[in-house]
Design an enzyme around this catalytic site. Structure first.
Site, PDB file in Angstrom:
ATOM      1  N   HIS A  98       0.843  -1.198   0.000  1.00  0.00           N
ATOM      2  CA  HIS A  98       0.000   0.000   0.000  1.00  0.00           C
ATOM      3  C   HIS A  98       0.870   1.236   0.000  1.00  0.00           C
ATOM      4  CE1 HIS A  98       0.695  -1.336   4.137  1.00  0.00           C
ATOM      5  NE2 HIS A  98       0.709  -0.065   4.476  1.00  0.00           N
ATOM      6  N   HIS A 100       0.892   5.146   1.109  1.00  0.00           N
ATOM      7  CA  HIS A 100       0.268   6.186   1.934  1.00  0.00           C
ATOM      8  C   HIS A 100       0.361   7.520   1.199  1.00  0.00           C
ATOM      9  CE1 HIS A 100       0.275   3.969   5.874  1.00  0.00           C
ATOM     10  NE2 HIS A 100       1.309   3.345   5.344  1.00  0.00           N
TER      11      HIS A 100
HETATM   12  P1  5GP Z   1       1.793   0.205   7.364  1.00  0.00           P
HETATM   13  O1  5GP Z   1       2.204   0.223   8.786  1.00  0.00           O
HETATM   14  O2  5GP Z   1       1.665  -1.240   6.926  1.00  0.00           O
HETATM   15  O3  5GP Z   1       2.622   1.025   6.445  1.00  0.00           O
HETATM   16  O4  5GP Z   1       0.373   0.888   7.307  1.00  0.00           O
HETATM   17  C1  5GP Z   1      -0.777   0.201   7.593  1.00  0.00           C
HETATM   18  C2  5GP Z   1      -1.849   1.237   7.712  1.00  0.00           C
HETATM   19  O5  5GP Z   1      -3.099   0.572   7.647  1.00  0.00           O
HETATM   20  C3  5GP Z   1      -1.826   2.034   9.010  1.00  0.00           C
HETATM   21  O6  5GP Z   1      -1.607   3.404   8.741  1.00  0.00           O
HETATM   22  C4  5GP Z   1      -3.202   1.778   9.612  1.00  0.00           C
HETATM   23  O7  5GP Z   1      -3.785   2.926  10.189  1.00  0.00           O
HETATM   24  C5  5GP Z   1      -4.013   1.283   8.438  1.00  0.00           C
HETATM   25  N1  5GP Z   1      -5.078   0.361   8.787  1.00  0.00           N
HETATM   26  C6  5GP Z   1      -4.989  -0.722   9.593  1.00  0.00           C
HETATM   27  N2  5GP Z   1      -6.176  -1.356   9.673  1.00  0.00           N
HETATM   28  C7  5GP Z   1      -7.036  -0.656   8.874  1.00  0.00           C
HETATM   29  C8  5GP Z   1      -8.411  -0.829   8.546  1.00  0.00           C
HETATM   30  O8  5GP Z   1      -9.092  -1.753   8.977  1.00  0.00           O
HETATM   31  N3  5GP Z   1      -8.958   0.088   7.700  1.00  0.00           N
HETATM   32  C9  5GP Z   1      -8.235   1.130   7.197  1.00  0.00           C
HETATM   33  N4  5GP Z   1      -8.879   1.961   6.382  1.00  0.00           N
HETATM   34  N5  5GP Z   1      -6.932   1.321   7.496  1.00  0.00           N
HETATM   35  C10 5GP Z   1      -6.339   0.438   8.316  1.00  0.00           C
END
Ligand code: 5GP
Length: 143
Positions: A98, A100
């Protein structure tokens, strides 16, 4: 199966801001800043190391388009950070690739690595998420 597989399958809800055959964009639940959006390929890719060329093109091509829509949705947005964490050692907490898109505001006081270190979800009601998603969604097709 990750939480993002479930969002793409429609098994759990999300605030969608953009969708085509290959790509989905929806609000990050944490809203590091208002409008914080995640862009994902609909085809499961674990991380940056797992992209085939076709999927990479389809996802990366959408980033400027979605970034412009986010910026246009709120006149206070003056910049956007684009960040992708790849692998647990890099801070990836959801093992589904993903991107951001984190809107920035003049004097917002943020520095350094932004996601997922900040969780503002307590400040966001369903109505507030929906209003932000709708404002971004309304920008597509205006260009
Ligand atoms: P990472 O740490 O993998 O770069 O980012 C994961 C992101 O997913 C985090 O910013 C977190 O807030 C988001 N996230 C986790 N669970 C959910 C969810 O159920 N729905 C949404 N929309 N975002 C989520």
């Amino acid at each position: 199966m990750t939480i993002f597989d479930k969002i793409i399958n429609g098994d759990i809800p999300s605030y969608k801001v953009y969708e085509n055959q290959d790509v989905l964009a929806f609000l990050d639940i944490s809203q590091v800043t208002p409008g914080h959006t995640l862009v994902v390929p609909k085809k499961h890719v674990d991380d940056i190391f797992g992209y085939d060329t076709d999927t990479a093109q389809k996802v990366l091509l959408q980033l400027p388009i979605i970034a412009r829509a986010i910026k246009a949705s709120n006149s206070d947005i003056t910049g956007i950070n684009i960040q992708s964490n790849n692998g647990p050692s890099a801070g990836q907490s959801v093992l589904y690739s993903h991107w951001h898109l984190i809107p920035r505001f003049d004097n917002d006081g943020l520095t350094g690595t932004l996601a997922p270190t900040i969780d503002n979800s307590a400040e966001f009601s369903p109505e507030r998420y929906q209003k932000i998603a709708d404002a971004i969604k309304a920008q597509f097709g205006k260009e």
